[in-house]
Design an enzyme around this catalytic site. Structure first.
Site, PDB file in Angstrom:
ATOM      1  N   SER A  23       0.823  -1.226  -0.105  1.00 58.81           N
ATOM      2  CA  SER A  23       0.075   0.068  -0.153  1.00 58.81           C
ATOM      3  C   SER A  23       0.948   1.227   0.084  1.00 58.81           C
ATOM      4  CB  SER A  23      -1.078   0.090   1.150  1.00 58.81           C
ATOM      5  OG  SER A  23      -1.577   1.156   1.297  1.00 58.81           O
ATOM      6  N   HIS A  71      -0.982  -1.242  -4.329  1.00 55.06           N
ATOM      7  CA  HIS A  71      -2.311  -0.996  -3.688  1.00 55.06           C
ATOM      8  C   HIS A  71      -2.403   0.801  -3.573  1.00 55.06           C
ATOM      9  CE1 HIS A  71      -6.005  -1.685  -1.816  1.00 55.06           C
ATOM     10  NE2 HIS A  71      -5.807  -0.891  -0.718  1.00 55.06           N
ATOM     11  N   ASP A  74      -4.779   3.863  -2.172  1.00 53.28           N
ATOM     12  CA  ASP A  74      -5.559   4.198  -1.201  1.00 53.28           C
ATOM     13  C   ASP A  74      -6.275   5.688  -1.392  1.00 53.28           C
ATOM     14  OD1 ASP A  74      -6.217   1.667   0.162  1.00 53.28           O
ATOM     15  OD2 ASP A  74      -4.120   2.239   1.409  1.00 53.28           O
ATOM     16  N   MET A  79      -8.617   8.492  -0.365  1.00 52.22           N
ATOM     17  CA  MET A  79      -9.622   8.697   0.795  1.00 52.22           C
ATOM     18  C   MET A  79     -10.094  10.312   0.691  1.00 52.22           C
ATOM     19  SD  MET A  79      -7.556   7.188   4.036  1.00 52.22           S
ATOM     20  CE  MET A  79      -6.743   5.592   3.899  1.00 52.22           C
ATOM     21  N   HIS A 111      -8.110   1.595  -4.662  1.00 52.14           N
ATOM     22  CA  HIS A 111      -9.053   1.360  -3.503  1.00 52.14           C
ATOM     23  C   HIS A 111      -9.732   2.555  -3.263  1.00 52.14           C
ATOM     24  CE1 HIS A 111      -9.768  -0.033   1.028  1.00 52.14           C
ATOM     25  NE2 HIS A 111     -11.065   0.319   0.209  1.00 52.14           N
ATOM     26  N   MET A 155     -12.058   4.970  -1.379  1.00 53.96           N
ATOM     27  CA  MET A 155     -12.883   5.056  -0.094  1.00 53.96           C
ATOM     28  C   MET A 155     -13.316   6.440  -0.334  1.00 53.96           C
ATOM     29  SD  MET A 155      -9.985   3.448   2.558  1.00 53.96           S
ATOM     30  CE  MET A 155      -8.946   3.625   1.140  1.00 53.96           C
ATOM     31  N   MET A 164     -12.343  -5.830   4.268  1.00 55.14           N
ATOM     32  CA  MET A 164     -11.491  -5.084   4.993  1.00 55.14           C
ATOM     33  C   MET A 164     -11.387  -5.718   6.397  1.00 55.14           C
ATOM     34  SD  MET A 164     -11.025  -2.517   3.109  1.00 55.14           S
ATOM     35  CE  MET A 164     -10.136  -1.494   4.301  1.00 55.14           C
ATOM     36  N   ASP A 189      -7.186  -6.420   3.654  1.00 52.77           N
ATOM     37  CA  ASP A 189      -6.672  -5.278   3.812  1.00 52.77           C
ATOM     38  C   ASP A 189      -6.870  -4.573   5.096  1.00 52.77           C
ATOM     39  OD1 ASP A 189      -5.852  -2.690   3.295  1.00 52.77           O
ATOM     40  OD2 ASP A 189      -7.304  -1.930   1.816  1.00 52.77           O
TER      41      ASP A 189
END
Ligand code: DX5
Ligand code: ZN
Length: 238
Positions: free
Chosen positions: A24, A49, A51, A53, A82, A84, A153, A191
């Site tokens: 990540s 990965h 992330d 957000m 990913h 979010m 998750m 994750d």
């Protein structure tokens, strides 16, 4: 920009073989991002990965398009993005253009999940759905044809460096059964809070890919941490 330079990590996956490892980027050193991306390029890792957000779906803001684009510029492995964020359908096409090979959206963020997953595939990406702790795997029963990967998750999303919540372990097992029963070859990912001490358990429960931030970039030797994670599956009893 060509997206075809990245092969799908799923294609090379063999059940029971080494795990798919997705370090990540959230735990990388953003002031040395190119260095950390190149480290992952040289490692045994399979995907990046990434992330994203928005400070609304989760109580934290990470980064957006410019950083994804910068990672893609140096990455020689697929980007597993990913999201979010709320209303991810508004941004799917743009993340695909910025270099994503896989895009995962949250079940909890999508009123029309099936439509969003279709949109991801139409953008040329592998379609993923993530489930928060409270969301039972059965919500996916009727749409198993619509996704290529499911991200369980193992923490409450929003921050790296948290402890894995053990409730997630039987959930992975349940999802494996559900997918097997449906004849789905979708990959199962985990994750949050994953390291050498708990990854074998999650792989044994049925996980195919492992997202790891702190245990990789926080290690003295991140390349070695990736190698160990990739090969930590417990040997099958004959
Ligand atoms: C958290 C993110 C994770 C995070 C994992 O919401 O989805 O991908 O980066 O970080 P670690 O491995 O540190 O728990
Ligand atoms: Zn993540």
């Amino acid at each position: 920009m060509t997206l075809s330079t990245h092969v799908s990590g799923g294609a090379a996956f063999r059940p029971g073989g080494p795990a798919i490892i997705a370090p990540s980027v959230l735990a990388a050193d953003f002031a040395n991002l190119q260095r950390d991306v190149e480290l992952v390029n040289r490692s045994d890792a399979d995907w990046f990965h990434v992330d994203v957000m928005d400070g609304v779906f989760v109580p934290n803001i990470s980064f957006g398009f410019p950083v994804v684009e910068a990672v893609y510029r140096h990455a020689r492995k697929p980007l597993d993005v990913h999201l979010m964020i709320v209303q991810p359908e508004r941004y799917v096409a743009e993340f695909a253009r910025k270099g994503a090979s896989h895009i995962t959206v949250h079940y909890e963020a999508c009123t029309h999940l099936h439509r969003v997953l279709t949109q991801i595939r139409e953008a040329g990406c592998q379609a993923g759905v993530a489930l928060n702790m409270q969301t039972p795997v059965e919500v996916l029963t009727d749409i198993t044809d619509a996704f290529d990967q499911v991200l369980i998750m193992t923490i409450n999303p929003g921050f790296g460096g948290q402890q894995l919540l053990p409730l997630s372990i039987p959930k992975v097992r349940k999802l494996r059964q559900l997918l097997q029963g449906a004849g789905s070859s979708a990959l199962i990912g985990v994750d949050g809070g994953l390291g050498l001490s708990n990854t074998p358990t999650l792989l044994d429960a049925g996980a195919d890919y492992v997202v790891a931030g702190t245990s990789v970039f926080g290690a003295d030797d991140p390349m070695d941490a990736i190698r160990q994670l990739k090969n930590c599956r417990q040997p099958m009893v004959a």
